[in-house]
Motif scaffolding. Sequence first.
Motif, PDB file in Angstrom:
ATOM      1  N   GLN A  20      85.410  63.620 133.467  1.00 21.64           N
ATOM      2  CA  GLN A  20      84.286  64.557 133.432  1.00 21.64           C
ATOM      3  C   GLN A  20      83.492  64.421 132.133  1.00 21.64           C
ATOM      4  O   GLN A  20      82.263  64.455 132.139  1.00 21.64           O
ATOM      5  N   LEU A  56      79.567  63.356 131.844  1.00 22.48           N
ATOM      6  CA  LEU A  56      78.579  64.287 131.298  1.00 22.48           C
ATOM      7  C   LEU A  56      77.983  63.810 129.976  1.00 22.48           C
ATOM      8  O   LEU A  56      76.786  63.978 129.732  1.00 22.48           O
ATOM      9  N   THR A 106      76.080  73.115 128.177  1.00 18.77           N
ATOM     10  CA  THR A 106      75.917  71.973 129.081  1.00 18.77           C
ATOM     11  C   THR A 106      77.003  71.977 130.144  1.00 18.77           C
ATOM     12  O   THR A 106      76.726  71.785 131.338  1.00 18.77           O
ATOM     13  N   TYR A 135      76.439  74.908 132.579  1.00 23.53           N
ATOM     14  CA  TYR A 135      75.317  74.612 133.480  1.00 23.53           C
ATOM     15  C   TYR A 135      75.762  73.681 134.606  1.00 23.53           C
ATOM     16  O   TYR A 135      75.510  73.951 135.785  1.00 23.53           O
ATOM     17  N   HIS A 136      76.422  72.593 134.257  1.00 23.71           N
ATOM     18  CA  HIS A 136      76.824  71.614 135.271  1.00 23.71           C
ATOM     19  C   HIS A 136      77.948  72.135 136.165  1.00 23.71           C
ATOM     20  O   HIS A 136      78.042  71.736 137.326  1.00 23.71           O
ATOM     21  N   SER A 137      78.764  73.015 135.631  1.00 23.85           N
ATOM     22  CA  SER A 137      79.829  73.607 136.430  1.00 23.85           C
ATOM     23  C   SER A 137      79.276  74.572 137.479  1.00 23.85           C
ATOM     24  O   SER A 137      79.715  74.572 138.635  1.00 23.85           O
ATOM     25  N   LYS A 145      76.096  74.733 138.584  1.00 22.87           N
ATOM     26  CA  LYS A 145      74.989  74.171 139.368  1.00 22.87           C
ATOM     27  C   LYS A 145      75.318  74.016 140.855  1.00 22.87           C
ATOM     28  O   LYS A 145      74.542  74.476 141.700  1.00 22.87           O
TER      29      LYS A 145
END
Length: 150
Positions: A56, A60, A132, A135-137, A139
């Motif tokens: 991960q 990222l 960050t 946000y990606h988790s 989304k």
Amino acid sequence: MEKKKIEQVVSRLAAKSGSSIYIQIEDAFPGRRCVGGKYNIASQTVTIYLEDIKHQCMNLFSSLDHFYDFFTIVLAHEIGHAEDNDLPGLSEILSSTRNEIERKKTALQIEENAWRYTEGLLDEVNTGILQTIIYHSLKPYKENIEPETA
């Protein structure tokens, strides 16, 4: 990754959170998904999967430069699930409702609760990295709801 540093992070976060959960570290998630950490409500256990966190982190940030921050954030997030007093009720809604939009909203709420806890627990990690990851988790959870609520 340095085992001693990982153990220090685990000890520090366990103490700081005051949580009585059991924390275990494993190499990789046994399934096909890439899972950095998992909380088991029945056994009160958080399991962190190092290889998945490395994967991960590479996806990222394109490097492992932020691995320990990433590890710390994932662990704090899973502790957040364990310390969420609303989790048993939300889990019940998740398992009992047939309304798909309600299930998706409940899943998002579970994740948002854990992330709020994480933000309150962590003051030593880079805020940009934390935001960050959050946000990606979140989304996919938010995108999963948007088409049905629009």
